[in-house]
Scaffold this motif. Structure first.
Motif, PDB file in Angstrom:
ATOM      1  N   ASN A   1       0.839  -1.204   0.000  1.00  0.00           N
ATOM      2  CA  ASN A   1       0.000   0.000   0.000  1.00  0.00           C
ATOM      3  C   ASN A   1       0.878   1.261   0.000  1.00  0.00           C
ATOM      4  O   ASN A   1       2.079   1.177   0.003  1.00  0.00           O
ATOM      5  N   LYS A   2       0.235   2.429   0.038  1.00  0.00           N
ATOM      6  CA  LYS A   2       0.902   3.733   0.087  1.00  0.00           C
ATOM      7  C   LYS A   2       1.743   3.927  -1.186  1.00  0.00           C
ATOM      8  O   LYS A   2       2.979   3.935  -1.159  1.00  0.00           O
ATOM      9  N   GLU A   3       1.034   4.086  -2.291  1.00  0.00           N
ATOM     10  CA  GLU A   3       1.661   4.121  -3.614  1.00  0.00           C
ATOM     11  C   GLU A   3       2.758   5.176  -3.719  1.00  0.00           C
ATOM     12  O   GLU A   3       3.765   4.968  -4.394  1.00  0.00           O
ATOM     13  N   GLU A   4       2.559   6.317  -3.027  1.00  0.00           N
ATOM     14  CA  GLU A   4       3.499   7.419  -3.211  1.00  0.00           C
ATOM     15  C   GLU A   4       4.925   7.071  -2.784  1.00  0.00           C
ATOM     16  O   GLU A   4       5.876   7.665  -3.261  1.00  0.00           O
ATOM     17  N   THR A   5       5.056   6.097  -1.887  1.00  0.00           N
ATOM     18  CA  THR A   5       6.424   5.743  -1.473  1.00  0.00           C
ATOM     19  C   THR A   5       6.751   4.278  -1.792  1.00  0.00           C
ATOM     20  O   THR A   5       7.809   3.779  -1.404  1.00  0.00           O
ATOM     21  N   LEU A   6       5.853   3.614  -2.485  1.00  0.00           N
ATOM     22  CA  LEU A   6       6.029   2.173  -2.720  1.00  0.00           C
ATOM     23  C   LEU A   6       7.311   1.870  -3.495  1.00  0.00           C
ATOM     24  O   LEU A   6       8.047   0.939  -3.165  1.00  0.00           O
ATOM     25  N   VAL A   7       7.570   2.666  -4.499  1.00  0.00           N
ATOM     26  CA  VAL A   7       8.761   2.428  -5.320  1.00  0.00           C
ATOM     27  C   VAL A   7      10.019   2.539  -4.461  1.00  0.00           C
ATOM     28  O   VAL A   7      10.907   1.682  -4.509  1.00  0.00           O
ATOM     29  N   ASP A   8      10.066   3.584  -3.645  1.00  0.00           N
ATOM     30  CA  ASP A   8      11.227   3.764  -2.769  1.00  0.00           C
ATOM     31  C   ASP A   8      11.327   2.642  -1.743  1.00  0.00           C
ATOM     32  O   ASP A   8      12.420   2.184  -1.413  1.00  0.00           O
ATOM     33  N   PHE A   9      10.173   2.216  -1.258  1.00  0.00           N
ATOM     34  CA  PHE A   9      10.147   1.128  -0.276  1.00  0.00           C
ATOM     35  C   PHE A   9      10.740  -0.135  -0.901  1.00  0.00           C
ATOM     36  O   PHE A   9      11.577  -0.811  -0.306  1.00  0.00           O
ATOM     37  N   LEU A  10      10.322  -0.432  -2.124  1.00  0.00           N
ATOM     38  CA  LEU A  10      10.791  -1.648  -2.783  1.00  0.00           C
ATOM     39  C   LEU A  10      12.265  -1.538  -3.202  1.00  0.00           C
ATOM     40  O   LEU A  10      12.937  -2.536  -3.388  1.00  0.00           O
ATOM     41  N   LYS A  11      12.735  -0.287  -3.338  1.00  0.00           N
ATOM     42  CA  LYS A  11      14.157  -0.081  -3.634  1.00  0.00           C
ATOM     43  C   LYS A  11      15.011  -0.343  -2.396  1.00  0.00           C
ATOM     44  O   LYS A  11      16.167  -0.733  -2.502  1.00  0.00           O
ATOM     45  N   ALA A  12      14.419  -0.065  -1.230  1.00  0.00           N
ATOM     46  CA  ALA A  12      15.199  -0.150   0.008  1.00  0.00           C
ATOM     47  C   ALA A  12      15.405  -1.589   0.467  1.00  0.00           C
ATOM     48  O   ALA A  12      16.350  -1.894   1.180  1.00  0.00           O
ATOM     49  N   VAL A  13      14.479  -2.460   0.090  1.00  0.00           N
ATOM     50  CA  VAL A  13      14.584  -3.859   0.523  1.00  0.00           C
ATOM     51  C   VAL A  13      14.480  -4.791  -0.687  1.00  0.00           C
ATOM     52  O   VAL A  13      14.049  -4.391  -1.761  1.00  0.00           O
ATOM     53  N   GLU A  14      14.900  -6.009  -0.475  1.00  0.00           N
ATOM     54  CA  GLU A  14      14.742  -7.017  -1.524  1.00  0.00           C
ATOM     55  C   GLU A  14      13.728  -8.039  -1.021  1.00  0.00           C
ATOM     56  O   GLU A  14      13.994  -8.740  -0.032  1.00  0.00           O
TER      57      GLU A  14
END
Lengths: 302, 346, 255
Positions: C30-43
């Motif tokens: 959820n929380k689309e506005e930061t989802l890309v960054d979230f997925l960049k931070a973890v694998e």
């Protein structure tokens, strides 16, 4: 018809346009502006404590930053938080801020991981200081327990650098065990100064320890105190300064000639957040340095 | 101070003019409680009809428009090896319409701490100086004891102040801006008869107070009664929920936390209003709590209100609005606590 | 943080569901506005709801749901062995959640009631921490994505994640809400842990305490208030047991 109300822009105030100087308490300023400072050197003291040398980057800000022994700064690691830390260095060493920091929470924890060259923020100095002017011409007792040597190191510098102003100087320092002794590389230097005596004691010795063992008050057996001609500065945990001050009071040292530094939670350093309140007293504004008579009158202080 | 008379129709014009180009905060009815009593809050309004100036009191004080519950003290941009700090203060004006005398007194007290003392707060001053304040007289609210604290009438801290004389308002003008704003509508000069009527209205309001609290000698008493059982009695009831501080018009304490964006490129130093009744108010790094007990925390809230503040500013911090007493589910309220403390002395 | 010369690692993260509605793990996406960054931070190496990857090589395990079957115990223990950090995600994982209501009934009766003639393997519901050690907890029903982000930031860079321990009332007041009790409704706000920003009272529903109890809650006074305001013991106790966070706490029972 419209009435556009006046737009008040605080940035147009003359006072706020002046460079930020936290020593000018009453002046309107950017209260939360930090001076950007570089960690210029890191000295490991024990497993838990490191000494950080900070250098404010901007030359004019560095020039304006002056403090007195006993004062503290708010140290901010952007993104992590801000913590009050008492200054451990010498006021005469312009441009260099020495902070002895124990790993205790998020901010101090990340500082211990930071490398030389990292940039942090500083606000301050804040709070009251030890009355080194008034202490001139007297015997001086400088007493620290545990991490208390961190704030005590500033008056030790001030007294030893202005040696002729004071009479006999006794530095007393106690820790739980020898591994916790801070600034051990400086003891020899202090000992060699004429008329300065350094007494160290640990509660629990290890195999190598040959010095005194016991509570800090045991060191009083070795020191001759002329009560009405003595000023004392006591830094350490409340249980420690309580016993030390009680002893000094018993032998006749006036309570308003003993000074302690109190520790509380602080979120602003400027008497606004109330977190360091002791009754109606703000540790950050009215303290952290208090004479012991005042401390006795503060409910919940000890 | 200058005085004018303003017909209610003209007052409506004045509000409409202000509404056209300014943010206006005013008392608004937000519902009724379980006993059928109407409830009001200070909220942004867009038309005159939303405003209810006959309100008894608001559940929340007006302080949040000067000290927001949450506010960024600074923001950060992180850039590889460096960071940049940015600080912003409010510049937009705002009309605060229909404040009662206690709420204006609360601002005057906050001024002492946040604008006049050491380290004046630019965040507060910027909001304070951007507020155009229109106060209004009212019948005493239930449980309010402002009269005992001398905060039932107010002589400064506002731009205009209204007293309802039936068909018109008696207007006290305190600032040049207030005067100029009033020039936009038709006003009348005050006659002797109007002044007499105004004074009568004031007197009848004064006489209507039911709740009286003896705050005399309280600073000294609080010291003497520091170990009193009174604190156990009330402390045991305290939920440590902080509601009292949240609705209090003068509670200003806060906590600071920092946040970092998920891309690690920016951060913020966030101030959030706190309460000295909350369990971790005095917990230091390492975990030691200087005030682990409810009664100690509750006691210190009163200590600050009626002793500490007096020591610093020669007056209590409390304005007697009794919002804390009304909001408290445990029915902890200043009149009862102070009465108990006074009784201990006999 | 780069400016401190501290480089973040990119940890391998796995998400596992146990007895639950899978709503909390959905919050991860959820929380689309930061989802890309979230997925960049973890694998993300194992997360049934969003990915077909099924790696057993992970450092951080998010556990959603409670334990209610014997095979879940074995599975959980294996995850605990592999994960360096185990995070209980949501009310069910932290406290047992609504699933735990079952524990008040005779198990075979409950089983028959739900599954008729096809009973399932079932045991009393337990929180994750009652089965294996848990390193961090994110309470709530569902969890708040922002809190997941802060846990991740903490695990990556030691950034603070001090979730509030005070009652919901603080945040409810900061929303300018009229107190639910004033409206005649029951609300666990005064004893429930904040951090949610009080969405239920803001929406007109009294708090059910999905984040469990606040620190040092004043139950005695809370029950007194409920009594004074005319709420029956049964109603209060049903509310307390709804999410399983108030284990062993009940109105009208001597402690």
């Amino acid at each position: 018809m419209k009435i556009p109300l006046y737009h008040y822009d605080i940035m147009k105030e003359r006072e706020i346009q002046q460079p930020v100087d936290f020593n000018r308490h009453r002046r309107l300023k950017h209260t939360d502006k930090t001076f950007k400072a570089e960690i210029s050197s890191i000295t490991t003291l024990t497993d838990m404590e490191k000494l950080f040398h900070l250098r404010i980057l901007d030359e004019a800000e560095r020039e304006r930053f002056t403090f007195l022994p006993g004062q503290f700064v708010m140290l901010e690691v952007p993104g992590y938080g801000e913590v009050p830390i008492s200054i451990s260095g010498s006021p005469s060493n312009k441009g260099l801020i020495e902070l002895c920091i124990r790993k205790a929470g998020t901010v101090t924890g990340v500082l211990h991981k930071a490398k030389r060259g990292a940039l942090v923020g500083i606000r301050g100095p804040f709070g009251t200081h030890f009355p080194l002017e008034k202490m001139k011409g007297y015997d001086i007792l400088l007493i620290a327990g545990g991490l208390g040597l961190a704030p005590l190191r500033a008056p030790i510098f001030a007294v030893t650098e202005n040696r002729p102003d004071y009479r006999k100087v006794d530095i007393m320092y106690g820790t739980k065990d020898p591994s916790q002794l801070l600034f051990d590389y400086q003891y020899e230097q202090w000992r060699r100064i004429d008329g300065v005596n350094l007494h160290i004691i640990v509660e629990k010795a290890d195999d190598k320890w040959t010095g005194d063992v016991g509570l800090i008050t045991k060191l009083f057996d070795k020191i001759e105190i002329v009560p009405h001609e003595t000023y004392a500065i006591v830094c350490g945990p409340p249980v420690m300064f309580k016993f030390v001050c009680a002893y000094l009071s018993k032998i006749g040292v006036p309570m308003d000639r003993m000074f302690v530094s109190l520790e509380r939670r602080m979120h602003c350093g400027m008497g606004k957040c109330c977190r360091c309140n002791i009754g109606s007293t703000y540790t950050c504004i009215d303290g952290p340095v208090f004479d012991y008579w005042t401390v006795m009158n503060l409910k919940e202080a000890i | 101070m200058l005085f004018k008379l303003l017909d209610k129709d003209e007052f409506k014009n004045l509000v409409n003019i202000l509404l056209q180009s300014n943010e206006v905060i005013a008392p608004k009815q937000v519902g009724v409680n379980v006993t059928g009593k109407t409830l009001h809050q200070y909220l942004p309004v867009t038309s005159f009809d939303e405003i209810d100036l006959t309100y008894e009191t608001t559940q929340y004080s007006a302080k949040t428009y000067f000290l927001p519950y949450k506010e960024n003290l600074s923001t950060y941009r992180f850039d590889e090896k460096d960071w940049k700090q940015e600080i912003r203060y409010r510049q937009e004006p705002r009309v605060m319409l229909g404040l009662h005398a206690c709420d204006i007194h609360a601002l005057l007290k906050l001024d002492k701490v946040l604008a006049r003392d050491n380290f004046p707060s630019p965040y507060y001053i910027a909001r304070r100086k951007n507020a155009f304040i229109i106060g209004i007289d009212h019948e005493p609210c239930e449980g309010g004891f402002c009269r005992s604290l001398g905060t039932d009438t107010v002589n400064n801290g506002f731009d205009l102040f209204l007293t309802d004389l039936g068909e018109r308002y008696f207007v006290s003008i305190n600032t040049d801006l207030g005067y100029r704003v009033l020039l936009q509508v038709k006003t009348k000069d005050v006659t002797e008869e109007d002044t007499r009527k105004y004074l009568l209205t004031r007197k009848s309001i004064s006489d209507a107070f039911q709740t009286h609290v003896n705050v005399q000698n309280l600073p000294n008493l609080l010291d003497l009664e520091f170990e009193s059982k009174v604190w156990n009695k009330w402390g045991q009831k305290c939920l440590s929920c902080g509601s009292c501080s949240m609705v209090c018009p003068t509670c200003y304490c806060y906590g600071v936390t920092e946040r970092v964006s998920m891309d690690f490129k920016s951060g913020a130093k966030v101030k959030q209003l706190y309460s000295c009744n909350l369990v971790d108010f005095a917990t230091v790094a390492g975990g030691h709590n200087f005030r682990p007990n409810r009664e100690t925390r509750l006691k210190y809230r009163y200590y600050h209100q009626h002793r500490g503040f007096v020591e610093s500013y020669d007056e209590p911090k409390c304005v007697g609005c009794n919002r804390c007493g009304r909001v408290c589910l445990a029915e902890i309220n200043p009149p009862d606590i102070i009465r108990d403390i006074q009784m201990e002395e006999r | 943080m780069r400016y401190l010369s501290i480089e973040p690692t990119k940890p391998k993260v796995a998400v596992f569901d146990f007895t639950s509605c899978e709503g909390c793990e959905l919050q991860l996406a959820n929380k689309e506005e930061t989802l890309v960054d979230f997925l960049k931070a973890v694998e993300i190496v194992n997360f049934r709801e969003v990915s077909s990857a099924k790696s057993d090589d992970y450092e951080i395990a998010f556990i959603e749901g409670a334990v209610s079957r014997s095979d879940e115990i074995e599975r959980l223990k294996k995850i605990r062995e592999k994960a360096r950090v185990l995070v209980a995600l949501g009310c069910c994982a932290c406290y047992g959640g609504v699933n735990k209501l079952k524990n008040a009934f005779d198990l075979s009766t409950a089983n028959r009631e739900i599954y008729g003639n096809y009973p399932k393997d079932s045991m009393p519901v337990r929180a994750i921490k009652d089965v294996v050690p848990v390193d961090m907890e994110i309470p709530g029903c569902p969890v708040n994505k922002e809190e997941i982000e802060r846990i991740i930031q903490h695990l990556l860079l030691d950034i603070n994640y001090n979730f509030p321990v005070y009652p919901v009332c603080v945040e409810c007041k900061q929303k300018f809400n009229v107190c639910m009790f004033e409206k005649g409704q029951l609300c666990l706000g005064p004893i429930a842990r904040a951090g949610c920003s009080a969405p239920c009272p803001t929406g007109g529903l009294g708090c059910y305490g999905c984040r469990g109890p606040a620190a040092d809650p004043n139950y005695d006074e809370f029950f007194e208030i409920a009594r004074r305001r005319g709420f029956a013991e049964q109603e209060v106790n049903e509310r307390l047991s709804f999410f399983g966070g108030f284990n062993g706490i009940a109105m009208g029972v001597q402690k």
